[in-house]
Design a protein around this motif. Structure first.
Motif, PDB file in Angstrom:
ATOM      1  N   MET A   1     -18.842 -13.942 -36.149  1.00  0.00           N
ATOM      2  CA  MET A   1     -17.954 -13.502 -34.686  1.00  0.00           C
ATOM      3  C   MET A   1     -18.872 -14.067 -33.485  1.00  0.00           C
ATOM      4  O   MET A   1     -18.546 -14.636 -32.662  1.00  0.00           O
ATOM      5  CB  MET A   1     -17.906 -12.161 -34.753  1.00  0.00           C
ATOM      6  N   ALA A   2     -20.416 -13.976 -33.547  1.00  0.00           N
ATOM      7  CA  ALA A   2     -21.054 -14.303 -32.426  1.00  0.00           C
ATOM      8  C   ALA A   2     -21.056 -15.782 -32.002  1.00  0.00           C
ATOM      9  O   ALA A   2     -20.923 -16.377 -31.280  1.00  0.00           O
ATOM     10  CB  ALA A   2     -22.302 -13.640 -32.690  1.00  0.00           C
ATOM     11  N   MET A   3     -21.360 -16.408 -33.428  1.00  0.00           N
ATOM     12  CA  MET A   3     -21.515 -17.782 -33.237  1.00  0.00           C
ATOM     13  C   MET A   3     -20.051 -18.375 -32.710  1.00  0.00           C
ATOM     14  O   MET A   3     -20.103 -19.342 -31.646  1.00  0.00           O
ATOM     15  CB  MET A   3     -21.692 -18.540 -34.484  1.00  0.00           C
ATOM     16  N   ASP A   4     -18.930 -18.244 -33.313  1.00  0.00           N
ATOM     17  CA  ASP A   4     -17.588 -18.776 -32.771  1.00  0.00           C
ATOM     18  C   ASP A   4     -17.368 -18.103 -31.476  1.00  0.00           C
ATOM     19  O   ASP A   4     -17.005 -19.015 -30.688  1.00  0.00           O
ATOM     20  CB  ASP A   4     -16.505 -17.912 -33.836  1.00  0.00           C
ATOM     21  N   ALA A   5     -17.657 -16.937 -30.844  1.00  0.00           N
ATOM     22  CA  ALA A   5     -17.225 -16.453 -29.608  1.00  0.00           C
ATOM     23  C   ALA A   5     -18.348 -17.459 -28.574  1.00  0.00           C
ATOM     24  O   ALA A   5     -17.702 -17.826 -27.556  1.00  0.00           O
ATOM     25  CB  ALA A   5     -17.505 -15.056 -29.365  1.00  0.00           C
ATOM     26  N   LEU A   6     -19.331 -17.636 -28.905  1.00  0.00           N
ATOM     27  CA  LEU A   6     -20.286 -18.319 -28.208  1.00  0.00           C
ATOM     28  C   LEU A   6     -19.801 -19.991 -27.904  1.00  0.00           C
ATOM     29  O   LEU A   6     -19.559 -20.385 -26.989  1.00  0.00           O
ATOM     30  CB  LEU A   6     -21.776 -18.410 -28.670  1.00  0.00           C
ATOM     31  N   GLU A   7     -19.518 -20.406 -29.079  1.00  0.00           N
ATOM     32  CA  GLU A   7     -18.945 -21.753 -29.387  1.00  0.00           C
ATOM     33  C   GLU A   7     -17.633 -21.828 -28.428  1.00  0.00           C
ATOM     34  O   GLU A   7     -17.562 -22.782 -27.632  1.00  0.00           O
ATOM     35  CB  GLU A   7     -18.769 -22.221 -30.665  1.00  0.00           C
ATOM     36  N   LEU A   8     -16.643 -21.190 -29.062  1.00  0.00           N
ATOM     37  CA  LEU A   8     -15.597 -21.159 -28.244  1.00  0.00           C
ATOM     38  C   LEU A   8     -15.440 -21.048 -26.697  1.00  0.00           C
ATOM     39  O   LEU A   8     -14.782 -21.883 -25.948  1.00  0.00           O
ATOM     40  CB  LEU A   8     -14.606 -20.203 -28.792  1.00  0.00           C
ATOM     41  N   SER A   9     -16.082 -19.889 -26.348  1.00  0.00           N
ATOM     42  CA  SER A   9     -16.336 -19.749 -24.961  1.00  0.00           C
ATOM     43  C   SER A   9     -17.153 -20.891 -24.097  1.00  0.00           C
ATOM     44  O   SER A   9     -16.430 -21.031 -23.221  1.00  0.00           O
ATOM     45  CB  SER A   9     -17.129 -18.361 -24.825  1.00  0.00           C
ATOM     46  N   LEU A  10     -18.025 -21.595 -24.670  1.00  0.00           N
ATOM     47  CA  LEU A  10     -18.714 -22.737 -23.861  1.00  0.00           C
ATOM     48  C   LEU A  10     -17.650 -23.774 -23.878  1.00  0.00           C
ATOM     49  O   LEU A  10     -17.717 -24.582 -22.933  1.00  0.00           O
ATOM     50  CB  LEU A  10     -19.999 -22.852 -24.613  1.00  0.00           C
ATOM     51  N   GLU A  11     -17.025 -24.098 -24.834  1.00  0.00           N
ATOM     52  CA  GLU A  11     -15.961 -24.976 -24.965  1.00  0.00           C
ATOM     53  C   GLU A  11     -14.565 -24.874 -23.936  1.00  0.00           C
ATOM     54  O   GLU A  11     -14.304 -25.762 -23.147  1.00  0.00           O
ATOM     55  CB  GLU A  11     -15.387 -25.495 -26.228  1.00  0.00           C
ATOM     56  N   VAL A  12     -14.143 -23.505 -24.024  1.00  0.00           N
ATOM     57  CA  VAL A  12     -12.812 -23.489 -23.363  1.00  0.00           C
ATOM     58  C   VAL A  12     -13.137 -22.873 -21.721  1.00  0.00           C
ATOM     59  O   VAL A  12     -12.402 -22.917 -21.137  1.00  0.00           O
ATOM     60  CB  VAL A  12     -12.171 -22.281 -24.338  1.00  0.00           C
ATOM     61  N   ARG A  13     -14.302 -22.230 -21.722  1.00  0.00           N
ATOM     62  CA  ARG A  13     -14.682 -21.657 -20.319  1.00  0.00           C
ATOM     63  C   ARG A  13     -13.641 -20.755 -19.645  1.00  0.00           C
ATOM     64  O   ARG A  13     -13.156 -20.906 -18.804  1.00  0.00           O
ATOM     65  CB  ARG A  13     -14.939 -22.784 -19.344  1.00  0.00           C
ATOM     66  N   PRO A  14     -13.346 -19.543 -20.681  1.00  0.00           N
ATOM     67  CA  PRO A  14     -12.519 -18.715 -19.993  1.00  0.00           C
ATOM     68  C   PRO A  14     -13.294 -17.960 -18.908  1.00  0.00           C
ATOM     69  O   PRO A  14     -14.332 -18.060 -18.761  1.00  0.00           O
ATOM     70  CB  PRO A  14     -12.321 -17.773 -21.176  1.00  0.00           C
ATOM     71  N   ASP A  15     -12.377 -16.985 -17.904  1.00  0.00           N
ATOM     72  CA  ASP A  15     -12.976 -16.473 -16.965  1.00  0.00           C
ATOM     73  C   ASP A  15     -13.689 -15.153 -17.492  1.00  0.00           C
ATOM     74  O   ASP A  15     -14.719 -14.647 -16.964  1.00  0.00           O
ATOM     75  CB  ASP A  15     -12.015 -16.103 -15.855  1.00  0.00           C
TER      76      ASP A  15
ATOM     77  N   ASP B   1     -20.471  -2.303 -31.701  1.00  0.00           N
ATOM     78  CA  ASP B   1     -21.608  -2.693 -32.277  1.00  0.00           C
ATOM     79  C   ASP B   1     -22.580  -3.306 -31.515  1.00  0.00           C
ATOM     80  O   ASP B   1     -22.340  -4.350 -31.014  1.00  0.00           O
ATOM     81  CB  ASP B   1     -21.046  -3.439 -33.550  1.00  0.00           C
ATOM     82  N   SER B   2     -23.577  -2.856 -31.164  1.00  0.00           N
ATOM     83  CA  SER B   2     -24.768  -2.993 -30.554  1.00  0.00           C
ATOM     84  C   SER B   2     -25.309  -4.392 -30.893  1.00  0.00           C
ATOM     85  O   SER B   2     -25.987  -5.170 -29.951  1.00  0.00           O
ATOM     86  CB  SER B   2     -25.664  -1.992 -30.325  1.00  0.00           C
ATOM     87  N   ASP B   3     -24.791  -5.043 -32.153  1.00  0.00           N
ATOM     88  CA  ASP B   3     -25.556  -6.327 -32.426  1.00  0.00           C
ATOM     89  C   ASP B   3     -24.913  -7.466 -31.530  1.00  0.00           C
ATOM     90  O   ASP B   3     -25.381  -8.435 -31.591  1.00  0.00           O
ATOM     91  CB  ASP B   3     -25.005  -6.546 -34.038  1.00  0.00           C
ATOM     92  N   PHE B   4     -23.972  -7.076 -30.949  1.00  0.00           N
ATOM     93  CA  PHE B   4     -23.253  -8.116 -29.789  1.00  0.00           C
ATOM     94  C   PHE B   4     -23.924  -8.111 -28.413  1.00  0.00           C
ATOM     95  O   PHE B   4     -23.618  -8.858 -27.689  1.00  0.00           O
ATOM     96  CB  PHE B   4     -21.764  -7.975 -29.880  1.00  0.00           C
ATOM     97  N   ALA B   5     -24.767  -7.303 -28.253  1.00  0.00           N
ATOM     98  CA  ALA B   5     -25.461  -7.211 -26.907  1.00  0.00           C
ATOM     99  C   ALA B   5     -26.046  -8.367 -26.461  1.00  0.00           C
ATOM    100  O   ALA B   5     -25.916  -9.087 -25.295  1.00  0.00           O
ATOM    101  CB  ALA B   5     -26.623  -6.230 -27.011  1.00  0.00           C
ATOM    102  N   TYR B   6     -26.869  -9.089 -27.585  1.00  0.00           N
ATOM    103  CA  TYR B   6     -27.068 -10.501 -27.251  1.00  0.00           C
ATOM    104  C   TYR B   6     -26.135 -11.483 -26.977  1.00  0.00           C
ATOM    105  O   TYR B   6     -26.368 -12.356 -25.919  1.00  0.00           O
ATOM    106  CB  TYR B   6     -28.194 -10.994 -28.270  1.00  0.00           C
ATOM    107  N   LEU B   7     -25.159 -11.476 -27.580  1.00  0.00           N
ATOM    108  CA  LEU B   7     -24.096 -12.229 -27.272  1.00  0.00           C
ATOM    109  C   LEU B   7     -23.506 -12.185 -25.839  1.00  0.00           C
ATOM    110  O   LEU B   7     -23.279 -13.158 -25.038  1.00  0.00           O
ATOM    111  CB  LEU B   7     -22.906 -12.257 -28.220  1.00  0.00           C
ATOM    112  N   ALA B   8     -23.363 -11.003 -25.577  1.00  0.00           N
ATOM    113  CA  ALA B   8     -22.814 -10.571 -24.032  1.00  0.00           C
ATOM    114  C   ALA B   8     -23.707 -11.051 -23.152  1.00  0.00           C
ATOM    115  O   ALA B   8     -23.400 -11.810 -22.007  1.00  0.00           O
ATOM    116  CB  ALA B   8     -22.503  -9.046 -23.958  1.00  0.00           C
ATOM    117  N   GLN B   9     -24.920 -11.041 -23.244  1.00  0.00           N
ATOM    118  CA  GLN B   9     -25.788 -11.417 -22.368  1.00  0.00           C
ATOM    119  C   GLN B   9     -26.109 -12.951 -21.984  1.00  0.00           C
ATOM    120  O   GLN B   9     -25.977 -13.390 -21.183  1.00  0.00           O
ATOM    121  CB  GLN B   9     -27.488 -10.912 -22.737  1.00  0.00           C
ATOM    122  N   LYS B  10     -25.988 -13.852 -23.376  1.00  0.00           N
ATOM    123  CA  LYS B  10     -25.858 -15.219 -23.365  1.00  0.00           C
ATOM    124  C   LYS B  10     -24.523 -15.784 -22.606  1.00  0.00           C
ATOM    125  O   LYS B  10     -24.685 -16.642 -21.945  1.00  0.00           O
ATOM    126  CB  LYS B  10     -25.639 -15.749 -24.922  1.00  0.00           C
ATOM    127  N   LEU B  11     -23.676 -15.162 -22.824  1.00  0.00           N
ATOM    128  CA  LEU B  11     -22.156 -15.259 -22.194  1.00  0.00           C
ATOM    129  C   LEU B  11     -22.661 -15.131 -20.621  1.00  0.00           C
ATOM    130  O   LEU B  11     -21.942 -16.031 -19.737  1.00  0.00           O
ATOM    131  CB  LEU B  11     -21.132 -14.641 -22.857  1.00  0.00           C
TER     132      LEU B  11
END
Length: 190
Positions: free
Chosen positions: A102-116, A124-134
């Motif tokens: 989920m983290a890898m797909d969310a990062l990849e898709l978000s950077l490609e599609v550029r949603p607002d 799950d706090s495991d996704f905190a780093y993903l949130a920061q990266k985005l």
């Protein structure tokens, strides 16, 4: 006229299912999707991706696997994009580790599609780093969860938190024989 903010939703289905189950609720994914990407609030849904961990294809997990496969079929036919990961035996249970997918797909898709806005449906706090990266890339990150299952690290990493308590309250009870208590604003000590 203002332009709609483009929204991508990434849902940890097992985490959200367990949160709903803890409140004796059957989860309604369509209500969650409509609540998080409501066009009357200026939000345009680009895609909702659901991540599902599958039990191993072993006899002892046969019923669980069939249930998940039925759910996946329903989700795909209802317009959700579904990503699955095969689980592995872990003692008497199994583990699918869908978080990294989920983290890898969310990062990849978000950077490609550029949603607002990216909405992470999980506590799950495991996704905190993903949130920061985005957020570092200029994408607003909202976390949708119920307070009782929202980890502090994830809460602090997000731009904002959407409390799903109101939506969960509208779901059907999972077990009608179990006592029903309203979820929101209830005092468990009454």
């Amino acid at each position: 006229m203002t332009t709609a903010r483009r929204v991508m939703i990434f849902a940890d289905s097992d985490n959200t299912f367990l949160a709903a189950q803890s409140f004796n609720r059957k989860i309604d994914w369509q209500k969650i999707r409509d609540y998080l990407a409501n066009p009357t609030e200026g939000r345009e849904l680009i895609e909702m991706v659901m991540f599902v961990g599958l039990p191993p294809a072993r006899e002892r997990f046969e019923e669980q696997r069939k249930t998940k496969e039925k759910f996946i079929y329903w989700a795909k036919s209802s317009g959700f994009l579904v990503v699955t990961k095969e689980g592995k035996n872990k003692g008497d249970d199994y583990e699918a580790n869908i978080d990294i997918v989920m983290a890898m797909d969310a990062l990849e898709l978000s950077l490609e599609v550029r949603p607002d806005i990216v909405v992470l449906v999980t506590g799950d706090s495991d996704f905190a780093y993903l949130a920061q990266k985005l957020r570092k890339r200029g994408i607003r990150v909202e976390v949708a969860s119920v307070e009782q299952s929202l980890g502090n690290d994830l809460k602090n990493a997000a731009s904002s938190v959407i409390d799903l308590i109101e939506v969960f309250d509208s779901f059907e009870q999972q077990n009608n024989n179990q006592n029903y208590y309203r979820i929101g604003n209830a005092n468990i000590f009454d």
